[in-house]
Write a protein that holds these residues in place. Structure first.
Motif: not given
Length: 55
Positions: A32-49
């Motif tokens: 078994t995997s020792t660190n099961p994957p967690s469901h994180k929400t994706l945080v979108s970052t706004k790139a400045t031009p």
């Protein structure tokens, strides 16, 4: 050409495939995997031009 003769190598390949798929694979899949994957929400970052100095 002797290297095209499959007689000595076919049974070796077949035996190796059976050992890997019937013996080793179930043992590896039982871990078994020792660190099961967690469901994180994706945080979108706004790139400045980039401001180019010559425009």
């Amino acid at each position: 050409m002797p290297q095209l003769n499959p007689a000595p190598w076919f049974y070796t390949m077949l035996t190796t495939w059976l050992v890997l798929s019937l013996i080793i694979q179930p043992k590896l899949l039982s871990f078994t995997s020792t660190n099961p994957p967690s469901h994180k929400t994706l945080v979108s970052t706004k790139a400045t031009p980039w401001t180019w100095p010559w425009t």
